[in-house]
Structures are given as structure tokens and as C-alpha cells.
Design an enzyme around this catalytic site. Structure first.
Site, PDB file in Angstrom:
ATOM      1  N   PRO A  26      -2.559  -4.362   8.111  1.00  0.00           N
ATOM      2  CA  PRO A  26      -2.596  -5.650   7.047  1.00  0.00           C
ATOM      3  C   PRO A  26      -3.685  -5.595   6.377  1.00  0.00           C
ATOM      4  CG  PRO A  26      -2.945  -6.273   9.550  1.00  0.00           C
ATOM      5  CD  PRO A  26      -2.968  -4.680   9.589  1.00  0.00           C
TER       6      PRO A  26
ATOM      7  N   ALA B  67      -8.588   3.297   4.217  1.00  0.00           N
ATOM      8  CA  ALA B  67      -7.650   3.862   5.216  1.00  0.00           C
ATOM      9  C   ALA B  67      -6.470   4.443   4.029  1.00  0.00           C
ATOM     10  CB  ALA B  67      -7.107   2.916   6.034  1.00  0.00           C
TER      11      ALA B  67
ATOM     12  N   SER C 179      -8.223  -1.373   5.664  1.00  0.00           N
ATOM     13  CA  SER C 179      -7.088  -1.029   4.754  1.00  0.00           C
ATOM     14  C   SER C 179      -7.339  -0.126   3.526  1.00  0.00           C
ATOM     15  CB  SER C 179      -6.099  -1.859   4.739  1.00  0.00           C
ATOM     16  OG  SER C 179      -6.179  -2.716   3.734  1.00  0.00           O
ATOM     17  N   SER C 180      -8.433  -0.603   2.810  1.00  0.00           N
ATOM     18  CA  SER C 180      -8.585  -0.057   1.466  1.00  0.00           C
ATOM     19  C   SER C 180      -9.299   1.320   1.775  1.00  0.00           C
ATOM     20  CB  SER C 180      -9.531  -0.912   0.519  1.00  0.00           C
ATOM     21  OG  SER C 180     -10.780  -0.972   1.320  1.00  0.00           O
TER      22      SER C 180
ATOM     23  N   ASP D 280     -16.363   1.983   6.807  1.00  0.00           N
ATOM     24  CA  ASP D 280     -14.793   2.146   6.779  1.00  0.00           C
ATOM     25  C   ASP D 280     -14.277   3.507   6.661  1.00  0.00           C
ATOM     26  OD1 ASP D 280     -15.079  -0.623   7.116  1.00  0.00           O
ATOM     27  OD2 ASP D 280     -13.778  -1.040   5.454  1.00  0.00           O
TER      28      ASP D 280
HETATM   29  O1  PMV Z   1     -13.733  -6.316   5.565  1.00  0.00           O
HETATM   30  P1  PMV Z   1     -13.595  -4.807   5.753  1.00  0.00           P
HETATM   31  O2  PMV Z   1     -12.874  -4.142   6.882  1.00  0.00           O
HETATM   32  O3  PMV Z   1     -13.832  -3.998   4.529  1.00  0.00           O
HETATM   33  O4  PMV Z   1     -15.096  -4.345   6.487  1.00  0.00           O
HETATM   34  C1  PMV Z   1     -16.321  -4.681   5.738  1.00  0.00           C
HETATM   35  C2  PMV Z   1     -17.557  -4.158   6.531  1.00  0.00           C
HETATM   36  C3  PMV Z   1     -18.884  -4.665   5.707  1.00  0.00           C
HETATM   37  O5  PMV Z   1     -19.925  -4.380   6.797  1.00  0.00           O
HETATM   38  C4  PMV Z   1     -18.788  -6.146   5.383  1.00  0.00           C
HETATM   39  C5  PMV Z   1     -19.049  -3.933   4.331  1.00  0.00           C
HETATM   40  C6  PMV Z   1     -19.278  -2.356   4.650  1.00  0.00           C
HETATM   41  O6  PMV Z   1     -19.376  -1.665   3.588  1.00  0.00           O
HETATM   42  O7  PMV Z   1     -19.907  -1.846   5.894  1.00  0.00           O
END
Ligand code: PMV
Length: 313
Positions: free
Chosen positions: A94, A104, A101-102, A145
Site C-alpha cells: 500500500p 520498493a 513503497s516508494s 528503506d
Molecule cells: O514512511 P516510510 O516507510 O518511508 O519510512 C520513513 C522512515 C524515516 O525514518 C521516517 C525516514 C528515513 O529516511 O529513514
């Protein structure tokens, strides 16, 4: 001529946000969700086919800017002109839910392009290209990520340092719940950067506390101590809420989970929407927590068996 590339979602167990400031994080691959990109030979301008848009790459909407940048940069690295191929992206991650997701999408697309042009792709180049996309999407990405969505091991991660995979020896279940509200990672990351300017000491203390909790979480996992891990998760959620990256729904779901018997619960990922996670001692407790979260308005839940690194349903 056709080639595919894949990637998976991720869950941050501990350390979101503080990881941006050099503190450690603990994250898990989330194999229940995945992305497959297919590159197919066509003739003419490059076209894109994904859930948000179908058409010429050059006319893709603003929200796909990071994807356009990564395709353009990857083609340049491969010394290939931007023409004569179509990119089709199929995703079960999702979007904007803290599941990566971005990153991935970028990982699967870069892999597919390298395969299509029959060039070897090192992990280093994959992460470098993915971080171009993440910088546009999030402003100041830690790289977590990119690392998690391109690999399948739980990781102890410190920005700029080699990844440390570690076995997930925990007798417990993790319930992941989707609030149904889009997360706002970029805004949340920027708001903490602003807070650092206006309240440096308080912000630094909260970030350092989150880092210490991530380290303690790793020790708890290695020692198979779910009760301790649950406690650290609760404390981390309090710090994240203090930093302003939670929201009412996340706070409510955390409370609901704990009331339903979870050992601990917290938001996961960028926050202000997206997902939360709850730790349950066994399968029955996980089912009770999951059903309480759905009753409280979560739009979806997934249950993940920690000891085995697998999703359970
Ligand atoms: O929201 P997501 O899945 O893109 O996770 C971001 C994680 C953060 O620590 C808030 C930012 C990062 O670049 O690590």
C-alpha cells in the site's frame, strides 16, 4: 524482449526518524507485500503503466517525479536513450503507509532496467540509484528503506555504515495495522528538522532516547525477551508522539492494541498516518489484537511470526 525486477515491503520495528540523525534502527523485510516491474520493448517514447498513471513518461504527474527521475538516471547510467520501452509496475505494497513503497518501486524498476539491458547491477549502485528517488520523495532519506526493500534479512541499520543482518529469534507475533490514512513521511521528517531548530535540546534528547531504545530492542530480540521489547516499543511511541509525528488514529490504535493484550505497540515508518505495529506473545493474543484493531477502524491487518521471519496469514 522483456525483463522483470522485484522488491518487497518493509516494517521498521524501532528507530524511524532517529535513524535520519545517525541513530540505529531495527527493520524487517515485509515479504507479504511486493512489487514487480516489467520492462518491455516498444518503439517510440518511453511509456509508463502503473496504478496512478498510464501514458508517456515525459507527461507523468508530479507525484511520480521520483520515479521519472530514477528511470531517467538509470537509463543514463546504462548509456541507453530514453526510448523504445514500456515500464509496467504491479504493487501489493500500500502506498504512503510506512511500508517503503516508494523505495520498493525504485528498487524493482532499477533491477528490471538493468536486466532488460543485460547489464550486471551491484548492490551499491542499486542503493545509490534508489536513494536518488528517495531524496525526491522524502528530502533527507536515511537509506533504510532502500536497504530493506532490496534485501530479505532483518537488519540493524546505522546510516552510512555497513548493514548488519541479524536472526529474528523472538517467540512472538507482530501485528501490523493500516490506519487507512496516507502517511506524510516528508512532512514528518521536515517537522522534526524544524523542531531541531526551535527546541534543539529537547529534540536531541528524544532522538537519542529513540536510538537507545532501538539498541535495547536489538538486545531484547537476541535474548528472546518479548516482554522487554514490548516495553521499548511503548516508550518509542511516546517519544515519536512527543516529536509530533503520530496522530490521533495512531495513538488510539496503540492504546487499543495494548488494551487487547499486546506487549507493546507503536507507529511504524514516517507516521502521521500509515501503519502501526503491535507485539503479541502468541498466536491467540495476535488474533485478539488484530480483531480489536479492525474493530477500532484499522482498514487492514497482517500478522507476522517473528521467530520464523514469516507472515502467518
Ligand atoms: O514512511 P516510510 O516507510 O518511508 O519510512 C520513513 C522512515 C524515516 O525514518 C521516517 C525516514 C528515513 O529516511 O529513514
Amino acid at each position: 524482449m522483456k525483463a522483470t525486477g522485484t522488491s518487497n515491503g518493509k516494517i521498521i520495528l524501532m528507530g524511524e526518524h532517529s535513524v535520519v540523525y545517525g541513530e540505529p534502527a531495527v527493520a524487517l523485510p515485509f515479504l507479504a507485500t511486493s512489487i514487480e516491474t516489467t520492462v518491455t520493448k516498444t518503439s517510440g517514447a518511453v511509456t509508463l503503466d502503473c496504478v496512478f498513471y498510464q501514458g508517456a513518461l515525459s507527461k507523468a504527474p508530479e507525484r511520480l517525479l521520483n520515479l521519472v527521475a530514477v528511470i531517467t538516471e538509470t537509463a543514463a547510467r546504462l548509456n541507453q536513450p530514453l526510448q523504445d520501452f514500456n515500464i509496467t509496475i504491479k504493487s501489493t505494497i500500500p502506498p504512503e503507509r510506512g511500508m517503503g513503497s516508494s523505495a520498493a518501486v525504485a528498487v524493482a524498476t532499477i533491477r528490471a532496467l538493468y536486466r532488460f539491458f543485460e547489464e550486471p547491477l551491484s548492490h551499491e549502485v542499486l542503493l545509490e540509484l534508489t536513494n536518488i528517488s528517495e531524496t525526491i520523495a522524502h528530502g533527507n532519506p536515511s537509506g533504510l528503506d532502500a536497504a530493506m526493500t532490496s534485501g530479505q534479512d532483518p537488519l540493524f541499520f546505522i546510516k552510512g555504515q555497513p548493514f548488519v543482518p541479524f536472526p529474528l529469534n523472538l517467540t512472538a507475533y507482530l501485528v501490523v495495522a493500516d490506519t487507512g490514512i496516507s502517511g506524510q513521511t516528508k512532512e514528518a521528517v521536515n517537522s522534526i528538522a524544524d523542531l531541531y531548530k526551535t527546541a534543539p535540546e529537547l529534540t536531541h534528547t528524544a532522538i537519542a532516547t529513540l536510538g537507545r531504545l532501538a539498541e535495547q530492542a536489538k538486545v531484547a530480540i537476541e535474548g528472546d525477551k518479548p516482554v522487554e521489547l514490548g516495553l521499548y516499543m511503548k516508550q518509542a511511541h511516546e517519544q515519536l508522539a512527543f516529536l509530533g509525528v503520530s496522530n490521533r488514529m495512531l495513538d488510539d490504535l496503540v492504546q487499543v492494541a495494548v488494551k487487547a493484550g499486546a506487549l507493546g505497540a507503536k507507529l511504524t515508518g514516517g507516521g502521521r498516518g500509515g501503519c502501526m505495529i503491535a507485539l503479541a506473545a502468541d498466536k491467540e493474543a495476535a488474533a485478539a489484537v488484530s480483531s480489536a484493531l479492525l474493530d477500532a477502524g484499522a482498514v487492514n491487518t497482517w500478522t507476522y511470526q517473528m521467530g520464523d521471519d514469516k507472515r502467518d496469514d
